[in-house]
Design a protein around this motif. Structure first.
Motif, PDB file in Angstrom:
ATOM      1  N   GLY A  47       2.322   2.084  -3.276  1.00 51.36           N
ATOM      2  CA  GLY A  47       1.368   2.416  -4.320  1.00 51.36           C
ATOM      3  C   GLY A  47       0.959   1.258  -5.203  1.00 51.36           C
ATOM      4  N   VAL A  93       0.836  -1.201   0.000  1.00 49.54           N
ATOM      5  CA  VAL A  93       0.000   0.000   0.000  1.00 49.54           C
ATOM      6  C   VAL A  93       0.870   1.250   0.000  1.00 49.54           C
ATOM      7  CG1 VAL A  93      -1.631   1.361   1.368  1.00 49.54           C
ATOM      8  CG2 VAL A  93      -1.991  -1.107   1.078  1.00 49.54           C
ATOM      9  N   THR A 148     -13.358  -0.431  -4.157  1.00 47.44           N
ATOM     10  CA  THR A 148     -12.252  -0.042  -5.035  1.00 47.44           C
ATOM     11  C   THR A 148     -11.683  -1.186  -5.856  1.00 47.44           C
ATOM     12  OG1 THR A 148     -10.877  -0.256  -3.037  1.00 47.44           O
ATOM     13  CG2 THR A 148     -11.484   1.973  -3.731  1.00 47.44           C
ATOM     14  N   ARG A 149     -12.253  -2.376  -5.730  1.00 45.26           N
ATOM     15  CA  ARG A 149     -11.795  -3.482  -6.574  1.00 45.26           C
ATOM     16  C   ARG A 149     -12.116  -3.183  -8.034  1.00 45.26           C
ATOM     17  NH1 ARG A 149     -14.624  -8.525  -5.382  1.00 45.26           N
ATOM     18  NH2 ARG A 149     -16.374  -7.077  -5.397  1.00 45.26           N
ATOM     19  N   GLU A 194      -4.281  -0.416  -3.648  1.00 46.46           N
ATOM     20  CA  GLU A 194      -5.148   0.637  -3.121  1.00 46.46           C
ATOM     21  C   GLU A 194      -5.330   0.435  -1.619  1.00 46.46           C
ATOM     22  OE1 GLU A 194      -6.715   3.225  -4.413  1.00 46.46           O
ATOM     23  OE2 GLU A 194      -6.344   2.968  -6.562  1.00 46.46           O
ATOM     24  N   SER A 195      -5.317   1.526  -0.858  1.00 45.03           N
ATOM     25  CA  SER A 195      -5.370   1.401   0.598  1.00 45.03           C
ATOM     26  C   SER A 195      -6.604   0.646   1.073  1.00 45.03           C
ATOM     27  CB  SER A 195      -5.322   2.784   1.249  1.00 45.03           C
ATOM     28  OG  SER A 195      -6.418   3.574   0.823  1.00 45.03           O
ATOM     29  N   THR A 196      -7.760   0.873   0.412  1.00 44.98           N
ATOM     30  CA  THR A 196      -8.970   0.173   0.851  1.00 44.98           C
ATOM     31  C   THR A 196      -9.004  -1.278   0.397  1.00 44.98           C
ATOM     32  OG1 THR A 196     -10.089   1.132  -1.067  1.00 44.98           O
ATOM     33  CG2 THR A 196     -10.407   2.232   1.048  1.00 44.98           C
ATOM     34  N   ASN A 197      -8.187  -1.639  -0.607  1.00 43.46           N
ATOM     35  CA  ASN A 197      -8.161  -3.031  -1.066  1.00 43.46           C
ATOM     36  C   ASN A 197      -7.442  -3.951  -0.097  1.00 43.46           C
ATOM     37  OD1 ASN A 197      -9.723  -2.695  -3.334  1.00 43.46           O
ATOM     38  ND2 ASN A 197      -7.988  -2.385  -4.722  1.00 43.46           N
TER      39      ASN A 197
END
Length: 207
Positions: A164, A161, A195-196, A167-170
């Motif tokens: 980069g 994460v 966010t997938r 994604e932070s929410t993934n």
């Protein structure tokens, strides 16, 4: 034990797919957690789909589910029967390849839980996590982090994460739990991240 060669069988659709070692651990807490998870799966009204056989943590989970009244479906490549054991619980499907095994486990599972294991367990866990990222499925993916076994994986995800790559929410595709009870309870609470990648795998793509 009912054995079917390379064909699906009619099973309940409330099966939890468990990834774990086909060996026992020299550390008793890992072995105990496998048996406890199997009992919790059955007690919660679920059944099991797994790699088949009676060896190691895999056998412990299957035995506990079976002994507590839950349905069990094993999917075993023929080449692995000598390693993972020919005896099984419930129904067994014999297949020709690892790819076929993993596809059928996904098809029959409504969720996934990973116990401690080695290379194979990690490969299965990360592949099913990637499949969720790509919207091949939206099923719960839970990690039973007994005695902090998967703390290094949690650290890896945080590094990915920070760099980069993820994604932070993934990071929430994977849910880490400390006890079998928490792991089974997490199934009903699971929400896949928005966010997938929203991909349609059933429609042809024009290139």
């Amino acid at each position: 034990m009912n054995i079917t060669n390379g064909k699906s069988v009619d099973v309940e659709k409330s099966l939890v797919c468990v990834f774990c070692a086909s060996k026992d651990s020299i550390e008793p807490p890992f072995n105990n957690a496998a048996s406890e998870l199997g009992r919790e799966i059955a007690k919660s009204g679920y059944g099991l789909v797994y790699g088949g056989g009676d060896q190691g943590l895999m056998g412990r989970v299957a035995r506990a589910v079976h002994e507590n009244g839950g349905p069990v479906l094993g999917i075993t490549p023929r080449a692995l029967t000598k390693i993972e054991g020919g005896e099984s619980y419930g129904r067994t499907i014999l297949v020709d390849s690892m790819h076929e095994r993993k596809g059928m486990m996904n098809d029959n599972a409504m969720s996934f839980i990973a116990l401690p294991g080695g290379f194979g367990t990690m490969e299965e866990l990360l592949e099913i996590t990637t499949w969720s990222l790509l919207s091949i499925h939206s099923k719960p993916v839970v990690v039973l982090n007994t005695n902090g076994y998967y703390n290094a994986l949690k650290d890896f995800i945080e590094k990915a994460v920070a760099a980069g790559f993820v994604e932070s929410t993934n990071r929430d595709i994977l849910v880490f739990c400390d006890t079998p009870q928490e792991a089974v309870a997490a199934i009903a609470k699971y929400q896949p991240p928005e966010t997938r990648y929203k991909l349609n795998w059933s429609a042809p793509v024009q290139i």
